[in-house]
Design a protein around this motif. Structure first.
Motif, mmCIF file in Angstrom:
data_model
loop_
_atom_site.group_PDB
_atom_site.id
_atom_site.type_symbol
_atom_site.label_atom_id
_atom_site.label_comp_id
_atom_site.label_asym_id
_atom_site.label_seq_id
_atom_site.Cartn_x
_atom_site.Cartn_y
_atom_site.Cartn_z
ATOM 1 N N GLY A 133 0.723 1.577 -3.814
ATOM 2 C CA GLY A 133 -0.642 2.120 -3.859
ATOM 3 C C GLY A 133 -1.690 1.041 -3.662
ATOM 4 O O GLY A 133 -1.456 -0.145 -3.915
ATOM 5 N N VAL A 134 -2.858 1.501 -3.259
ATOM 6 C CA VAL A 134 -3.933 0.599 -2.852
ATOM 7 C C VAL A 134 -4.467 -0.212 -4.029
ATOM 8 O O VAL A 134 -4.999 -1.309 -3.847
ATOM 9 C CB VAL A 134 -5.049 1.427 -2.161
ATOM 10 C CG1 VAL A 134 -5.778 2.310 -3.157
ATOM 11 C CG2 VAL A 134 -6.018 0.540 -1.427
ATOM 12 N N ALA A 135 -4.291 0.291 -5.255
ATOM 13 C CA ALA A 135 -4.779 -0.432 -6.429
ATOM 14 C C ALA A 135 -4.049 -1.771 -6.582
ATOM 15 O O ALA A 135 -4.541 -2.677 -7.244
ATOM 16 C CB ALA A 135 -4.605 0.413 -7.684
ATOM 17 N N ALA A 178 -5.681 5.019 2.706
ATOM 18 C CA ALA A 178 -6.173 4.132 1.651
ATOM 19 C C ALA A 178 -7.496 3.500 2.068
ATOM 20 O O ALA A 178 -8.434 3.379 1.269
ATOM 21 C CB ALA A 178 -5.146 3.042 1.357
ATOM 22 N N ALA A 215 0.845 -1.207 0.000
ATOM 23 C CA ALA A 215 0.000 0.000 0.000
ATOM 24 C C ALA A 215 0.876 1.251 0.000
ATOM 25 O O ALA A 215 0.585 2.227 -0.696
ATOM 26 C CB ALA A 215 -0.916 0.007 1.222
#
Lengths: 203, 203
Positions: free
Chosen positions: B26-28, B112, B22
């Motif tokens: 990143g959260v994606a 996030a 994360a």
């Protein structure tokens, strides 16, 4: 209508479709294909307006800032010719919070973008410029209010500016229904009352 | 070592791997597959500990809150037997901001998660409960400080609590290098000075 205007209009329509996807489904869904679908155009048409996902996101977040600035300007017009700096700051802060549908869309877009900025250097630079720009505007308002005697001259304008910007931290409380919009306004008014309290007029 | 402890330990290791993904990507990118890879285990092993991505995320964010609470407790121990409520609030607020590596990991995980909460009802409920819990803790501190005469009795504890929580809005300023950690502490100290200023002792 000149072609240039159409082009801009179409880009804004796409940006609004992107906001809806970000708002309703989350930033993970912000692909060119999904945004094209939401905007009701083909992927090819979308690519005519934006060469990449990054370019599309960049425009959408710039447009969100512009729309926020526009709402502030419209509010300023309602405040009349020489608005009190406290009212100007209050208006600016409240339009940065998700207190109504338009502000919620831009607020969520901004939150998603700030998170993306942590993992993407280009986004980081754009987001940083945006924050610095907003901060400079608020700092100017604070300095004027000090110069005009509305705020005590012993306040440090930079620290006060950062404290004002910090109030955007009400966003998660509002978004998760921990507080209601009127509670957020109470918090902002409490802070502004303290900032504008003149010692020579009592605490 | 009892088996229960191993299980908990392994879940914490996975949660830390999830935080790294994360934080860095990143959260994606928070899929079961990517987290398993980051944790150095197979997807099957990960699924033994977490039945779904949602369960894994939920545990990771609970664990982030626990770790933040733990850092606050450790800080409290350093403050001695009867710490001043101003110091307790300062410690609590600073540990919620990304001012050092440990706090940055939990802060990004929380950001996030708050964004994910906008599009997922179960996450919304968990995030809301977490916020309400943290808010109740701070409100209790404020009420005690009022009762003990550290804060003026005419302050409204609920509004003051929300104003304190709002200061987490310094997070984007810190993350995007608009302000440095010492600037964030200056802002927090300015606010706490005002909150703890007693009128009978001058403004």
């Amino acid at each position: 209508m000149p072609k240039q205007v159409d082009h801009r209009g179409r880009r804004e329509t796409i940006a609004r479709a992107l906001w809806r996807v970000a708002e309703q489904r989350g930033v993970a869904h912000l692909t060119m294909r999904v945004v094209a679908q939401e905007a009701g155009i083909s992927l090819g048409q979308l690519q005519h307006y934006f060469a990449s996902r990054a370019a599309m996101l960049s425009f959408a977040v710039e447009f969100a800032s512009e729309q926020t600035a526009r709402r502030v300007e419209q509010g300023l017009e309602r405040l009349g010719d020489r608005p009190h700096p406290r009212d100007v700051l209050r208006l600016t802060l409240t339009e940065m919070l998700p207190l109504h549908a338009g502000a919620r869309a831009t607020s969520r877009m901004t939150a998603a973008y700030l998170l993306e900025a942590l993992h993407d250097e280009a986004v980081h630079e754009q987001a940083r410029r945006g924050l610095l720009h907003g901060r400079a505007l608020i700092e100017r308002l604070v300095r004027h209010a000090v110069a005009d005697g509305h705020i005590d001259p012993d306040r440090d304008p930079v620290t006060e500016t950062d404290l004002l910007l910090a109030l955007t931290g009400l966003t998660p409380l509002i978004e998760l229904d921990v507080i209601k919009p009127p509670d957020a306004l109470t918090v902002i008014d409490l802070h502004l009352d303290r900032l504008f309290a003149r010692k020579d007029q009592g605490a």
